[in-house]
Design a protein around this motif. Sequence first.
Motif, PDB file in Angstrom:
ATOM      1  N   GLY A 136      69.711 -66.941 -37.745  1.00 18.15           N
ATOM      2  CA  GLY A 136      68.510 -67.364 -38.475  1.00 18.15           C
ATOM      3  C   GLY A 136      67.728 -66.223 -39.091  1.00 18.15           C
ATOM      4  O   GLY A 136      66.616 -66.421 -39.573  1.00 18.15           O
ATOM      5  N   SER A 137      68.270 -65.008 -39.032  1.00 16.53           N
ATOM      6  CA  SER A 137      67.575 -63.797 -39.518  1.00 16.53           C
ATOM      7  C   SER A 137      66.244 -63.544 -38.809  1.00 16.53           C
ATOM      8  O   SER A 137      65.334 -62.942 -39.389  1.00 16.53           O
ATOM      9  CB  SER A 137      67.366 -63.815 -41.037  1.00 16.53           C
ATOM     10  N   THR A 138      66.160 -63.989 -37.563  1.00 16.98           N
ATOM     11  CA  THR A 138      64.980 -63.650 -36.753  1.00 16.98           C
ATOM     12  C   THR A 138      64.873 -62.135 -36.615  1.00 16.98           C
ATOM     13  O   THR A 138      63.777 -61.587 -36.518  1.00 16.98           O
ATOM     14  CB  THR A 138      65.102 -64.307 -35.356  1.00 16.98           C
TER      15      THR A 138
ATOM     16  N   THR B 161      54.784 -73.282 -46.585  1.00 10.39           N
ATOM     17  CA  THR B 161      54.721 -71.910 -46.047  1.00 10.39           C
ATOM     18  C   THR B 161      53.260 -71.460 -45.938  1.00 10.39           C
ATOM     19  O   THR B 161      52.883 -70.770 -44.982  1.00 10.39           O
ATOM     20  CB  THR B 161      55.540 -70.944 -46.928  1.00 10.39           C
TER      21      THR B 161
ATOM     22  N   PHE C 238      51.993 -73.012 -42.854  1.00  9.01           N
ATOM     23  CA  PHE C 238      52.587 -72.292 -41.714  1.00  9.01           C
ATOM     24  C   PHE C 238      51.813 -70.994 -41.466  1.00  9.01           C
ATOM     25  O   PHE C 238      51.443 -70.682 -40.332  1.00  9.01           O
ATOM     26  CB  PHE C 238      54.058 -72.017 -42.052  1.00  9.01           C
TER      27      PHE C 238
ATOM     28  N   MET D 181      53.817 -61.228 -45.605  1.00  6.81           N
ATOM     29  CA  MET D 181      52.890 -62.364 -45.664  1.00  6.81           C
ATOM     30  C   MET D 181      51.524 -61.911 -45.156  1.00  6.81           C
ATOM     31  O   MET D 181      51.429 -61.194 -44.161  1.00  6.81           O
ATOM     32  CB  MET D 181      53.381 -63.536 -44.811  1.00  6.81           C
TER      33      MET D 181
ATOM     34  N   TYR E 156      63.743 -72.573 -49.737  1.00  5.77           N
ATOM     35  CA  TYR E 156      64.058 -71.737 -48.567  1.00  5.77           C
ATOM     36  C   TYR E 156      65.568 -71.814 -48.300  1.00  5.77           C
ATOM     37  O   TYR E 156      66.059 -72.683 -47.585  1.00  5.77           O
ATOM     38  CB  TYR E 156      63.234 -72.180 -47.350  1.00  5.77           C
TER      39      TYR E 156
ATOM     40  N   PHE F 116      57.710 -74.764 -39.258  1.00  5.53           N
ATOM     41  CA  PHE F 116      58.884 -73.942 -39.563  1.00  5.53           C
ATOM     42  C   PHE F 116      60.126 -74.815 -39.771  1.00  5.53           C
ATOM     43  O   PHE F 116      60.915 -74.566 -40.690  1.00  5.53           O
ATOM     44  CB  PHE F 116      59.138 -72.870 -38.487  1.00  5.53           C
TER      45      PHE F 116
ATOM     46  N   SER G 190      59.257 -59.930 -43.275  1.00  3.55           N
ATOM     47  CA  SER G 190      60.582 -60.522 -43.166  1.00  3.55           C
ATOM     48  C   SER G 190      61.536 -59.585 -43.919  1.00  3.55           C
ATOM     49  O   SER G 190      61.631 -59.627 -45.144  1.00  3.55           O
ATOM     50  CB  SER G 190      60.554 -61.924 -43.777  1.00  3.55           C
TER      51      SER G 190
ATOM     52  N   ASN H 179      62.350 -60.324 -38.653  1.00  8.24           N
ATOM     53  CA  ASN H 179      60.915 -60.329 -38.339  1.00  8.24           C
ATOM     54  C   ASN H 179      60.534 -59.194 -37.381  1.00  8.24           C
ATOM     55  O   ASN H 179      59.373 -59.048 -37.011  1.00  8.24           O
ATOM     56  CB  ASN H 179      60.475 -61.679 -37.767  1.00  8.24           C
TER      57      ASN H 179
ATOM     58  N   LYS I 128      64.778 -57.784 -45.413  1.00 10.69           N
ATOM     59  CA  LYS I 128      66.023 -58.224 -46.049  1.00 10.69           C
ATOM     60  C   LYS I 128      66.992 -57.037 -46.003  1.00 10.69           C
ATOM     61  O   LYS I 128      66.567 -55.882 -46.115  1.00 10.69           O
ATOM     62  CB  LYS I 128      65.749 -58.667 -47.496  1.00 10.69           C
TER      63      LYS I 128
ATOM     64  N   ILE J 284      59.979 -75.941 -43.180  1.00 13.27           N
ATOM     65  CA  ILE J 284      60.332 -74.854 -44.115  1.00 13.27           C
ATOM     66  C   ILE J 284      61.848 -74.785 -44.291  1.00 13.27           C
ATOM     67  O   ILE J 284      62.352 -74.639 -45.404  1.00 13.27           O
ATOM     68  CB  ILE J 284      59.788 -73.490 -43.607  1.00 13.27           C
TER      69      ILE J 284
ATOM     70  N   TYR K 153      59.180 -67.889 -50.167  1.00 15.03           N
ATOM     71  CA  TYR K 153      57.986 -67.709 -49.327  1.00 15.03           C
ATOM     72  C   TYR K 153      56.711 -68.195 -50.027  1.00 15.03           C
ATOM     73  O   TYR K 153      55.603 -67.985 -49.531  1.00 15.03           O
ATOM     74  CB  TYR K 153      57.875 -66.235 -48.892  1.00 15.03           C
TER      75      TYR K 153
ATOM     76  N   TYR L  91      54.158 -69.634 -33.681  1.00 17.87           N
ATOM     77  CA  TYR L  91      55.035 -70.655 -33.108  1.00 17.87           C
ATOM     78  C   TYR L  91      54.450 -71.426 -31.926  1.00 17.87           C
ATOM     79  O   TYR L  91      55.019 -71.423 -30.842  1.00 17.87           O
ATOM     80  CB  TYR L  91      56.394 -70.037 -32.750  1.00 17.87           C
TER      81      TYR L  91
ATOM     82  N   GLU M 123      53.018 -61.246 -41.266  1.00 21.44           N
ATOM     83  CA  GLU M 123      54.474 -61.224 -41.032  1.00 21.44           C
ATOM     84  C   GLU M 123      55.182 -60.295 -42.010  1.00 21.44           C
ATOM     85  O   GLU M 123      54.782 -60.173 -43.168  1.00 21.44           O
ATOM     86  CB  GLU M 123      55.059 -62.636 -41.199  1.00 21.44           C
TER      87      GLU M 123
HETATM   88  C1  AVI Z   1      61.914 -67.121 -38.534  1.00 15.21           C
HETATM   89  N1  AVI Z   1      62.025 -66.231 -39.679  1.00 15.21           N
HETATM   90  C2  AVI Z   1      63.387 -65.764 -39.867  1.00 15.21           C
HETATM   91  C3  AVI Z   1      61.432 -66.769 -40.924  1.00 15.21           C
HETATM   92  C4  AVI Z   1      61.600 -65.766 -42.102  1.00 15.21           C
HETATM   93  O1  AVI Z   1      62.101 -66.191 -43.122  1.00 15.21           O
HETATM   94  O2  AVI Z   1      61.273 -64.599 -41.921  1.00 15.21           O
HETATM   95  C5  AVI Z   1      59.960 -67.090 -40.750  1.00 15.21           C
HETATM   96  C6  AVI Z   1      59.312 -67.556 -42.024  1.00 15.21           C
HETATM   97  N2  AVI Z   1      58.208 -67.074 -42.526  1.00 15.21           N
HETATM   98  C7  AVI Z   1      57.922 -67.702 -43.649  1.00 15.21           C
HETATM   99  N3  AVI Z   1      58.867 -68.577 -43.902  1.00 15.21           N
HETATM  100  C8  AVI Z   1      59.759 -68.517 -42.876  1.00 15.21           C
END
Ligand code: AVI
Length: 321
Positions: free
Chosen positions: A159-161, A211, A214, A250, A52, A43, A282, A164, A284, A46, A204, A35, A280
Amino acid sequence: MTAYNSPAVVLSPIAEEVLQGLSATPKRLPPKLFYDAAGSHLFEQITELPEYYPTRTERAIFEACGGEIVAQAGNNLTLIELGAGSASKTRILIEALATRQLRVGFYPIDVSVAALKQAVTGLNGHLPHLRVRPMVADYSRSLPHLSALPGRKLVLFIGSTIGNFEPQEAVQFLSRVRRSLQPGDAVLVGFDMVKSPALLHAAYNDGQGVTAQFNKNILARINREAGGRFDLNAFQHVAFWNAERSRIEMHLESQMEQDVLIEDLGRQFHFAAGERIHTENSYKFTSHIISRLLHQSGLHLEKYWRDENEWFCVAMGRIST
Ligand code: AVI
């Protein structure tokens, strides 16, 4: 003997992270490095991609249930948003709140001055009795200051941060949020739910390759800020659903055997062909995992709202006495 005449080498924070991550096995880089200004812009792109779904689904929940959400939170609310960005979804909750109380105070917190400016411009003049007080800060460092803010608080972490964070980090973070608040205050957390692997995979691995860009921006940033010599074409974006760990992973996969120089570290890192850098996770969620996470964080799960497909969930946790 102390070598007084050898100058100490002070690494920039990013070089420090790169040294640690690329020296590890398997190699990794922390997702917060995504970021910078370019990555934040990617982002934002995205969030508008057809594949997405999380952003638009959470927005739809706010549109359908915003009134109920703010009513559930209580009277005379002050809104605080951790990692607010441009706060575009929060505007829906602010409008719902403005129908219930005369004055609305909103404290968006973000490291990005540009994003906060956008938030303020988007909101100011929009509602007569809205006071926006942006705070430029890393939201996790801002928590000790929350108790000084007026009124009953509703802290937004949307935002489901939270996805992460590693599971243990998520509990630690929400526990810190809880400790920075008073009984009666509430936290609203956005969770992306477990769903069909095909939908998750597409979200993704979008068709336009945003993506992928990103993900690769992390290497571009190391090139810009730490004298890295990554060839972006020599790495491929890889994202897949790990069902066992309930997360999208990722990675960046080296397309050949290569050595990459990072000037600020004065050293090269070796990559085997096919070797990956993990960038990363993410996570669920299921409703069971959500209630366990809130419970472990000392929050009482008071209510939650989902879209009709149950793709996304917005949960309210209350600080109890
Ligand atoms: C910020 N975060 C919630 C996004 C996610 O979906 O985990 C970051 C992201 N990574 C790839 N696409 C979006």
